[in-house]
Design a protein around this motif. Structure first.
Motif, mmCIF file in Angstrom:
data_model
loop_
_atom_site.group_PDB
_atom_site.id
_atom_site.type_symbol
_atom_site.label_atom_id
_atom_site.label_comp_id
_atom_site.label_asym_id
_atom_site.label_seq_id
_atom_site.Cartn_x
_atom_site.Cartn_y
_atom_site.Cartn_z
ATOM 1 N N ASN A 127 0.814 -1.206 0.000
ATOM 2 C CA ASN A 127 0.000 0.000 0.000
ATOM 3 C C ASN A 127 0.856 1.269 0.000
ATOM 4 N N ARG A 130 1.875 1.782 -3.517
ATOM 5 C CA ARG A 130 0.710 2.218 -4.284
ATOM 6 C C ARG A 130 0.436 3.706 -4.024
ATOM 7 N N GLU A 131 0.427 4.068 -2.752
ATOM 8 C CA GLU A 131 0.131 5.471 -2.428
ATOM 9 C C GLU A 131 1.176 6.413 -3.020
ATOM 10 N N VAL A 134 0.492 6.765 -6.731
ATOM 11 C CA VAL A 134 -0.705 7.587 -6.939
ATOM 12 C C VAL A 134 -0.384 9.056 -6.680
ATOM 13 N N SER A 139 -2.858 6.713 -12.035
ATOM 14 C CA SER A 139 -4.260 6.482 -11.671
ATOM 15 C C SER A 139 -4.373 5.263 -10.762
ATOM 16 N N PRO A 140 -5.097 5.400 -9.637
ATOM 17 C CA PRO A 140 -5.261 4.241 -8.733
ATOM 18 C C PRO A 140 -5.968 3.077 -9.422
ATOM 19 N N THR A 145 -3.072 -4.367 -5.442
ATOM 20 C CA THR A 145 -2.043 -4.746 -4.463
ATOM 21 C C THR A 145 -2.327 -6.148 -3.943
#
Lengths: 178, 440
Positions: A127, A130-131, A134, A139-140, A145
């Motif tokens: 995460n 990922r964050e 982003v 783009s999310p 994940t």
């Protein structure tokens, strides 16, 4: 494990950390505005070796070889280290350049933890990556994940170096590459 | 003992186990008198009790005696005396043994029996004798189908253990676990099940995806476990008698660490969303889930108290992984582990007196126990990597997995005193063991 071995391990860890910090400090850090280009400056990453010639831009090989598909974490930590920022900056710019590419961030942990806790820790690491991507404009909707906990080590060793390699976030391309 | 073939998973056999009618009858040959001998399970350092278990008469008689011998020996509380030194041979369950013959080889207890097969039924009569008081302590008869002879042997082991220790036995049980094959990279993990003595191993999955954390229901022949694929994780319920398998449903993030409530009606598990893991509980009838924790820390590895009113779990909300207890509705959270180190994988004893856990301190891992209020912490084991404790149904023995540095995980057992530590009778590599309740 004897005290001296433990002590040696801890020393090794400290030395590794110091080296990587030194490496970071001695190289210009590509910021978010710097184009990825071939051979980004993240020498402290124990990633792939020198770039291979004739890599198709936008391919999985391009991403793995020229950008780097893993970032590494400290023991029981999930914050993005300073040496990982440039790799993720490069990943996000590459992903913006190839907008059809979909990725899955896989969080991994070393074996020095119990199975379920490490699944949770790997999820936190995935995460974090990922964050970060982003926050750099990816783009999310393009990012999924998963945590593999300690189930998918990339180094079979039991040294601190091996543990370090196994504490990572892996950006796996799941579709849309050339 | 038959070893689980490691090369290639066998197909899932119909696990409609012949749990068929194991019938028990008490034989009133003699009035059981007060026992002169007893084994104290609270003192693991006592000398194991010398016991003689000659081959039973009849078909399978030698095999049955051997299974009983193995069970009692592995408990660490009994020292079976080799049959080669037995003096009296060919005992008859209808008559008393020659006590001086057994005293002469220092036996304190004797188990003898007779097997008869009539009309397709296996009948086993057995006796337990106190050699010094010259009294019969047990006279029982089990009836079953002939292929169930091992289970009859486990039932007899349980009866002897219970009569001599005062604690319930744990031999007529099974272990579900994760069989591991291959190297440390890309290891194959297959759900497997075996009798507690390593016999009758069989695979429940095909090894094409990762499986973890199987757990038995305390009330039915059902297990729950987690699967992990690159696309995500899932929690399954699997009925061992019908081979029916079902997912508990789709969730937005990862789901893992499933555990049954003691009544089998609920499953507690962790749900991860946006990197954060919290504990939920699902009513298996209504399939409605309730969220029990909502802390930004990791909350996982829930385990119910035997009365179902409380849950012990693992959280790092205080900065490092520690053990916490809450009411089963999520209220009243309080921390119970305060020692130095990292505490994970809490498992409430089915008897209720202890919580077992994994503790990581320095460079080592331990299996330990503490009271549910956190007092009386004791570490039972130490190694490079011990984890995943599971309780035998009598709350006296724990099985766990142990890895030496760079080696594959193996199953081990330790008693609650920490003094009886030994490899489990399974020759392969295994992790995440879960002990069944006593079979019916």
């Amino acid at each position: 494990m004897s005290f001296s071995t433990k002590h040696a391990l801890r020393l090794a860890l400290v030395t590794t950390a110091a080296l990587s910090m030194a490496a970071c400090a001695s190289k210009p850090k590509p910021g978010p505005g710097v184009g990825p280009g071939p051979g980004p400056g993240y020498p402290s990453q124990p990633g792939p070796g020198p770039g291979v010639g004739n890599v198709v831009p936008g391919s999985i090989q391009d991403f793995v070889v020229n950008i780097g598909d893993r970032v590494y974490f400290d023991f029981d930590q999930y914050d993005i280290r300073s040496d990982a920022g440039p790799v993720l900056d490069a990943q996000s710019q590459w992903l913006m350049r190839y907008p059809s590419v979909m990725v899955r961030i896989e969080g991994n942990a070393d074996e020095r933890g119990t199975r379920e806790y490490n699944l949770a820790l790997g999820a936190r690491r995935a995460n974090s990556v990922r964050e970060y991507l982003v926050s750099r404009g990816v783009s999310p909707a393009r990012i999924s994940t998963v945590s593999f906990g300690k189930e998918r080590p990339i180094d079979p060793g039991t040294s601190e170096d091996a543990y370090q390699r196994n504490r990572n976030g892996h950006t796996a391309i799941t579709g849309g590459a050339r | 003992m038959s070893a689980l073939k490691e090369t290639r998973p066998m197909r899932l056999k119909a696990l409609c186990l012949a749990l068929a009618s194991l019938m028990l009858a008490t034989v009133s040959v003699a009035t059981p008198a007060a026992a002169q001998i007893e084994v104290d399970v609270n003192k693991g350092d006592v000398q194991p009790l010398p016991i003689a278990i000659p081959a039973f008469g009849g078909t399978r008689g030698a095999d049955i005696a051997q299974v009983i011998t193995g069970n009692l020996e592995r408990s660490g509380l009994f020292a079976p005396i080799g049959q080669q030194v037995h003096i009296e041979k060919g005992l008859n369950v209808a008559v008393q043994p020659r006590f001086p013959d057994w005293k002469a080889i220092n036996a304190q207890a004797l188990v003898n029996g007779q097997v008869t097969v009539e009309g397709g039924r296996l009948r086993v009569d057995f006796r337990l004798w106190d050699i010094y008081s010259e009294q019969q302590l047990l006279g029982l008869q089990f009836t079953s189908t002939p292929e169930n002879w091992r289970r009859v042997a486990h039932k007899i082991s349980d009866a002897v253990y219970e009569r001599l220790t005062g604690e319930k036995g744990y031999f007529d049980t099974r272990i579900v676990f994760v069989s591991e094959t291959g190297g440390r990279i890309n290891r194959t993990k297959t759900l497997a099940i075996m009798d507690q003595d390593g016999a009758n191993p069989s695979y429940l999955t095909d090894g094409s995806y990762i499986v973890m954390s199987p757990r038995f229901s305390a009330t039915s022949q059902e297990i729950t476990y987690m699967t992990l694929r690159p696309e995500g994780s899932a929690i399954y319920l699997f009925n061992l008698e019908t081979a029916r398998r079902e997912s508990i449903g789709q969730f937005p993030g990862m789901v893992y660490a499933p555990r049954f409530s003691p009544d089998g009606g609920r499953v507690a598990f962790s749900v991860e969303r946006g990197g954060n893991s919290d504990i939920y509980v699902m009513n298996l009838k209504s399939r409605v889930s309730a969220r029990l924790t909502s802390d930004p820390g990791i909350d996982t590895s829930a385990s119910f108290s035997p009365d179902g009113t409380k849950i012990v779990f693992n959280s790092d909300r205080g900065g490092s992984p520690q053990l916490y207890i809450m009411n089963s509705d999520g209220s009243g959270v309080r921390r119970i582990s305060y020692g130095s180190g990292r505490y994970t994988t809490p498992v409430w004893s089915p008897v209720g007196d202890f919580i077992a856990f994994t503790k990581q301190t320095g460079g080592e891992f331990h299996i330990g126990v503490m009271r549910p209020d956190g007092s009386d912490e004791r570490l039972l084991t130490t190694s490079y990597l011990d984890e995943s404790p599971t309780w035998a149904p009598n709350g006296r023995v724990l099985m766990f997995s142990r890895e030496t540095s760079g080696g594959p995980p193996r199953l081990w057992t330790v008693d609650v005193t920490g003094r009886i530590l030994r490899p489990a009778p399974y020759p392969g590599s295994g992790s995440d063991p879960a002990w069944s309740p006593l079979l019916n």
